[in-house]
Design an enzyme around this catalytic site. Structure first.
Site, short mmCIF file in Angstrom:
data_model
loop_
_atom_site.label_atom_id
_atom_site.label_comp_id
_atom_site.label_asym_id
_atom_site.label_seq_id
_atom_site.Cartn_x
_atom_site.Cartn_y
_atom_site.Cartn_z
CD GLU A 84 -2.45 -1.36 2.68
OE1 GLU A 84 -3.63 -1.75 2.74
OE2 GLU A 84 -1.75 -1.16 3.69
CD GLN A 141 2.38 -3.65 14.77
OE1 GLN A 141 2.48 -2.47 15.14
NE2 GLN A 141 3.09 -4.12 13.75
CG ASP A 174 -4.70 -4.24 8.68
OD1 ASP A 174 -4.95 -5.37 8.22
OD2 ASP A 174 -3.57 -3.89 9.06
CB SER A 203 -7.40 0.97 14.59
OG SER A 203 -6.11 1.07 14.04
CB VAL A 204 -7.84 0.49 8.77
CG1 VAL A 204 -9.06 -0.41 8.90
CG2 VAL A 204 -8.26 1.92 8.44
#
Ligand code: NAD
Length: 350
Positions: A66, A150, A237, A302-303
């Site tokens: 992305e 994460q 996501d 959340s993305v």
């Protein structure tokens, strides 16, 4: 000046992975997360000044690559990032990234930076910042489901920004949980290994899901989520990649970053396109209310949005003078006569 010694104009500060680790260790992880969260908060509060677009995604069976651009009219930033859930089994990171900040007035890059670590930092800072607005004020315990790359950043950010003192960890791979328990041993937070999601969630006022699986997964089912909980769902996501059962979404008040992107990538891809969601920047400016009562289930779907990366790059750019942890890259061709690019190549022949 010879062409083999580039001028100052040609040099772009580059923050390598080593530099990023030095920056974290020089500033201190908790202080950095608090400062970074304040950069993100101040940029979210001026949301309307930014160019915004859903990220440009190239999907494959294995994952996604992305590009995430944005600009506030003075500075432009973008991140290149991938997400490949099966990478971890093959010895690669699930998520890797790098990014650029540039001066809008002349287009010259201001900063080039690694963003694999910076993404973990900005995701954790954003999660905790949002929870500061949405979670119950007396929250002290968080369940962390998915104990990969994460995980510890999330735990420390919630400690530093929301005052969480206990994290309850669960992962389908007990080795991941053991790694997180060991890493969190001296971080001033109580970390408890759990044998199931249900055990992790018991007694937690905040639930963070950060698993990686390229499917409609059910990390949380409806019966597991009690009233008053704040859910920080960061792992869903991507189209076809979610973590929460749809019934949880129907019981929750849902907060998102940028709806046009979240409707494609977030948990709400499971809902109708007109399902009511609240943009979190509006809670930060005070235009909309966040948590209204102790029974409400709040969900941050959340993305990860480009403005968070912009804030993170802006923060790192601001720290260059403070830490000196960067190197200079010869990135921009800088001929003595700006029109004589060809002559510069000729003269380089010696
Ligand atoms: P990772 O591959 O390092 O860790 C994922 C962990 O999830 C692994 O330890 C795996 O064993 C565990 N897991 C998978 N399925 C599980 C299940 N059913 N129950 C419990 N644990 C399970 O990945 P990471 O870098 O930590 O990223 C985690 C997720 O967060 C990814 O999906 C990534 O795309 C996403 N992410 C989102 C943002 C954002 O801004 N929202 C930012 C970064 C990463």
């Amino acid at each position: 000046m010879t062409q083999s010694t580039p001028s100052k104009l040609a040099m772009v500060p580059f923050v390598s992975v080593d530099n990023m680790m030095e920056i974290i260790n020089n500033i201190g992880l908790e202080e950095l997360l608090v400062e970074l969260a304040s950069f993100i908060e101040s940029d979210f509060k001026r949301w309307e000044q930014f160019d915004k677009t859903p990220r440009v995604a190239a999907h494959s069976e294995e994952g996604v690559i992305e590009l995430m651009p944005t600009s506030d009219g003075e500075v432009y930033g973008f991140k290149y990032v991938n997400g490949h859930p099966k990478n971890q089994q093959e010895g690669f990171q699930t998520v890797t990234a790098f990014g650029v900040l540039a001066d809008v007035s002349n287009g010259y890059p201001l900063l080039f930076s690694e963003m694999t670590i910076l993404t973990a930092l900005r995701t954790a800072a954003t999660s905790a910042l949002v929870a500061k607005y949405l979670a119950s004020k007396n929250a002290n315990t968080m369940a962390l489901i998915g104990n990969g790359a994460q995980c510890e950043f999330q735990a420390i950010a919630f400690k530093a920004i929301c005052g969480i003192d206990t994290v309850k960890l669960y992962d389908i791979d007990s080795g991941a949980t053991e790694k997180a328990i060991s890493n969190l041993a001296n971080q001033g937070i109580r970390a408890i290994a759990c044998k199931s999601s249900e055990e992790a969630i018991a007694g937690a006022q905040i639930i963070t899901t950060c698993t990686a699986d390229k499917q409609y997964a059910t990390i949380l089912s409806d019966n597991m989520v009690g009233s008053g909980v704040h859910i920080n769902a960061i792992g869903g996501d991507c189209p076809g990649k979610t973590e929460l059962h749809r019934d949880i979404l129907m019981r929750s008040d849902i907060f998102v970053e940028f709806p046009p992107q979240t409707r494609i990538e977030g948990e709400i891809q499971q809902l109708d396109n007109n399902h009511q969601v609240t943009e979190i920047w509006q809670v930060m400016t005070g235009a909309t209310q966040g948590r209204r009562n102790n029974n409400q289930i709040t969900l941050f779907d959340s993305v990860g949005f480009a403005i968070e990366d912009f804030s993170a790059l802006r923060y790192i750019h601001d720290q260059l003078g403070r830490t000196g942890n960067y190197i200079e890259l010869d990135m921009i061709a800088d001929p003595d006569d700006t029109r004589d690019l060809f002559g510069m190549v000729l003269r380089a022949q010696g």
